[in-house]
Enzyme design. Sequence first.
Site, PDB file in Angstrom:
ATOM      1  N   VAL A  89      -1.002  -1.112  -4.430  1.00 44.20           N
ATOM      2  CA  VAL A  89      -2.164  -0.223  -4.365  1.00 44.20           C
ATOM      3  C   VAL A  89      -1.667   1.201  -4.169  1.00 44.20           C
ATOM      4  CG1 VAL A  89      -4.376   0.227  -3.250  1.00 44.20           C
ATOM      5  CG2 VAL A  89      -3.442  -2.101  -3.263  1.00 44.20           C
ATOM      6  N   PHE A 136       0.834  -1.194   0.000  1.00 39.29           N
ATOM      7  CA  PHE A 136       0.000   0.000   0.000  1.00 39.29           C
ATOM      8  C   PHE A 136       0.871   1.246   0.000  1.00 39.29           C
ATOM      9  CE2 PHE A 136      -2.909  -3.085   1.945  1.00 39.29           C
ATOM     10  CZ  PHE A 136      -4.089  -2.807   1.278  1.00 39.29           C
ATOM     11  N   ASP A 137       0.502   2.224  -0.821  1.00 43.00           N
ATOM     12  CA  ASP A 137       1.053   3.562  -0.650  1.00 43.00           C
ATOM     13  C   ASP A 137       0.386   4.171   0.579  1.00 43.00           C
ATOM     14  OD1 ASP A 137       2.314   6.109  -1.362  1.00 43.00           O
ATOM     15  OD2 ASP A 137       0.295   6.723  -1.932  1.00 43.00           O
ATOM     16  N   LYS A 138       1.033   5.134   1.203  1.00 45.28           N
ATOM     17  CA  LYS A 138       0.468   5.731   2.421  1.00 45.28           C
ATOM     18  C   LYS A 138      -0.512   6.865   2.110  1.00 45.28           C
ATOM     19  CE  LYS A 138       2.588   8.750   5.055  1.00 45.28           C
ATOM     20  NZ  LYS A 138       1.553   9.819   5.213  1.00 45.28           N
ATOM     21  N   THR A 139       0.013   7.968   1.586  1.00 49.38           N
ATOM     22  CA  THR A 139      -0.793   9.170   1.410  1.00 49.38           C
ATOM     23  C   THR A 139      -1.847   8.962   0.333  1.00 49.38           C
ATOM     24  OG1 THR A 139       1.116  10.521   2.019  1.00 49.38           O
ATOM     25  CG2 THR A 139      -0.714  11.648   0.955  1.00 49.38           C
TER      26      THR A 139
END
Length: 383
Positions: free
Chosen positions: A272, A58-61
């Site tokens: 993602v 997963f990307d964070k922002t």
Amino acid sequence: SAAFYRAMTLMVVASPCALIISTPATVLSAIGGAARRGILIKGGLHLETAARVDIVCFDKTGTLTVGRPRVTDIVTPGGSESPMRGGLSGDAARALGICAALEAKSEHPLASAIVEAAGEAGLALPQSVAFESVAGKGAEAEVAGESWVVGSERFLRELQAEGMDALLPEAQALQSRGKTCVWLGVRARRGAVGVVAVFALADTIRPEARSIATRLRALGVKKVVMLTGDQRAVAAAIANEAGVDEFRAELLPADKVRFVRQLKEEGTVMMVGDGVNDAPALASAHLGVAMGAAGSDVAMETADVVLMGDRLENISTLVGMARHAKRVLTQNLVFASGVIVLLVAAALGLALPLPLGVVGHEGSTVLVCLNGLRLLAYRPKNS
């Protein structure tokens, strides 16, 4: 006539209609059922890949977090202030206005937050020219006749910015509270960069992000990873709250690609993300998934699957539906093959009447179609 009748019966029952139609009936039903839930799958191959996913990144922002951060603190040599309380001093107001003018041409969520904070403070933004974005690091432009630089702490250190040590203790204290720091500097005529201010921004984790890792593990995913270009302290706070297995911080787009390729040696990787910086990693993964509601056009074009909303729980729905579709497809293939073998044996050894052969042949075709259509009504177990 008896031989001709038996041959005709054999040709009817040996026709692999049910076997052939079982795959498209299942795959198209799964894609249609996913579309009903706002999950756009761009092809059957991507559905099959989703069924084999072992690792999810997963990307964070904008993915694990809401992606709508707010400026909470402005640190200048004169002290720390909060634009949320109003009444900014001259230095803080000027720094915010210049930074917002520069960031107005950027698509990053942090840039939008700074522009929004300047608008709420009632600041008139000067014109910026010669804007240049440095992927994963920051940006530079001319504002009010001077060259300004905005970006991460690492970016300004690469530029050997002066005056960072004076603001670093306050910035580190803000990062330890889970806030992201954006640094603003101005270039002198000799080319050196001098730090003017630090902007602290806070983003909130999505409510569903707290359970997404647990849901994916229940579906058989071995590892859930968070990737971000943010500072390590901020990434650690979000990763701990989301319950992921591991995280990587301070990553440039090329670093994300490199790490995704390393993970591909361990299993099938799903990435993602939502931003332009995530597009290379989305393309490198076995399966790229873009957040469609707030995602960039580049990310959605690159991805194999697009979530047409901000519902992060659709990631677990996608994996669950893909694995259920694989089971249904296996059922259809085994059933269709078994019926063909049974009918052929009956036609050769038991003189199966042609009407019964037609019923068995067409009946099996209808049954595999109906079994595949069940995926249109698929519901996750935890819904």
